[in-house]
Design a protein around this motif. Structure first.
Motif, short mmCIF file in Angstrom:
data_model
loop_
_atom_site.label_atom_id
_atom_site.label_comp_id
_atom_site.label_asym_id
_atom_site.label_seq_id
_atom_site.Cartn_x
_atom_site.Cartn_y
_atom_site.Cartn_z
N ARG A 111 0.82 -1.20 0.00
CA ARG A 111 0.00 0.00 0.00
C ARG A 111 0.86 1.26 0.00
O ARG A 111 0.49 2.27 -0.56
N SER A 112 2.02 1.19 0.65
CA SER A 112 2.82 2.42 0.73
C SER A 112 3.42 2.75 -0.63
O SER A 112 3.58 3.90 -0.98
N SER A 132 1.96 2.24 -3.43
CA SER A 132 0.93 2.76 -4.31
C SER A 132 0.43 4.13 -3.88
O SER A 132 -0.24 4.79 -4.63
N GLY A 133 0.74 4.57 -2.68
CA GLY A 133 0.27 5.88 -2.23
C GLY A 133 1.33 6.95 -2.36
O GLY A 133 1.54 7.53 -3.42
N LEU A 134 2.01 7.20 -1.25
CA LEU A 134 3.01 8.27 -1.22
C LEU A 134 4.09 8.06 -2.26
O LEU A 134 4.49 8.98 -2.98
N TRP A 143 3.19 8.83 -5.80
CA TRP A 143 3.04 10.28 -5.94
C TRP A 143 4.42 10.94 -6.10
O TRP A 143 4.63 11.80 -6.95
N ILE A 144 5.36 10.49 -5.27
CA ILE A 144 6.72 11.05 -5.33
C ILE A 144 7.38 10.71 -6.66
O ILE A 144 7.95 11.58 -7.33
#
Lengths: 231, 114
Positions: free
Chosen positions: B3-4, B6-8, B11-12
């Protein structure tokens, strides 16, 4: 003045329709909420929520000529005729202009909108410096009317997974609070592809907020903080 | 994918690759405008420079990653049925990987020629 108002009574109507209304007398300074009350006198089946009448309770949020806003602080003088009034987009309609805000509140609750402390309760209040208190300006004023969240395309597509601008503004409100001690837990809960990162900075939320708040900036602050904490 | 990622992280990566693309594309186009390459041999010489070769490889990697995150975002937003979403993502992913392999083959082969 002419009005076109969304009507839907699930007990009687097979599908929603627009009903035309007309108000002969418009006193100067009349707000849309007053007009709706006058129209309700013509047709008492017209249903909408309202309470304080001065933009504080956030009950009478609706879609006015294609833009979300509070009827009680929307002057009729600023509206083009016929004034088209619809319920908030993207949320289930209960009846006429009344929508089901359950999903909105569920997302709000999920950000734990309260201070979380791990230290023992202090004898007196937890003190704050003036500049720490200043960080909460532009955040705590939210009245949870739902204008922003229901105007957000990302919320329309994923209302059950994306938190929406109102909830994220509150998430930042507690992350920014010097008295809160659950920063890491809050950030962890916001990661993943949906809850925070569905925001594509469309900024409809900023455009419609009747209190002039800026959820997009708050979301940016959360991302910055996440980044700082991850490296 | 955790999950990490695919999120932050997504985006970065999207932002970092965007910066690289925003710098590389105008520089590359500007270079080609001032030093036009007209035939095959100068192309081979240009691409055999390790700087050009590496930066071009990085460009391919950046544009594929950037594209993947962007298309994945669009799919997550608009394609709700699970099977359609998975199918589309697999197709896009395979397509991007194929593009990358093709680009790498061209770049490495150029190196081989000289």
């Amino acid at each position: 003045m002419r009005f076109r108002i969304y009507r839907y009574d699930p007990d009687q109507d097979r599908e929603p329709y627009m009903q035309d209304f007309e108000l002969a007398e418009i006193p100067s300074g009349m707000m849309l909420r007053d007009a709706l009350l006058a129209l309700k006198a013509q047709d008492e089946t017209l249903s909408f929520r309202h309470s304080c009448g001065e933009g504080v309770c956030g009950s009478d949020g609706m879609n006015i000529n294609g833009r979300n806003g509070l009827a009680c602080i929307t002057p009729l003088a600023e509206l083009k005729e016929p004034v088209e009034v619809r319920p908030f987009p993207g949320v289930p309609v209960i009846r006429d202009l009344i929508v089901d805000m359950q999903g909105f509140y569920k997302q709000y609750h999920s950000v734990k909108p309260y201070l979380i402390r791990h230290d023992p309760e202090p004898e007196v209040e937890t003190l704050q410096m003036p500049d720490e208190r200043d960080r909460l300006d532009g955040l705590y004023e939210c009245i949870l009317c739902g204008c922003c969240t229901t105007s957000c395309p990302s919320f329309w597509w994923n209302p059950d997974k994306f938190l929406g601008p109102a909830a994220l503004l509150q998430a930042w409100r507690f992350l920014a609070d010097s008295r809160d001690q659950a920063e890491n837990d809050r950030l962890d809960a916001l990661d993943g592809p949906y809850r925070l990162f569905r925001c594509h900075t469309v900024m409809n939320c900023v455009d419609v907020c009747p209190k002039g708040l800026n959820p997009t900036r708050a979301i940016g602050h959360i991302r910055d903080l996440m980044l700082k904490k991850s490296i | 994918m955790s999950r990490s990622i695919s999120g932050l992280r997504a985006w970065i990566f999207q932002r970092i690759t965007a910066i690289y693309l925003a710098v590389f594309v105008p520089v590359a186009l500007g270079y080609l405008l001032f030093y036009p390459v007209t035939s095959y041999q100068p192309w081979v010489e240009l691409l055999s420079s390790p700087w050009v070769n590496t930066s071009l490889l990085l460009f391919v990697f950046a544009i594929l990653l950037h594209g993947w995150i962007g298309i994945r975002d669009v799919v997550i937003d608009y394609v709700q049925p699970f099977s359609a979403r998975i199918g589309l993502l697999v197709l896009v992913g395979l397509g991007l990987v194929a593009c990358g392999a093709w680009a790498a083959r061209i770049l490495f082969n150029v190196k081989g020629v000289v």
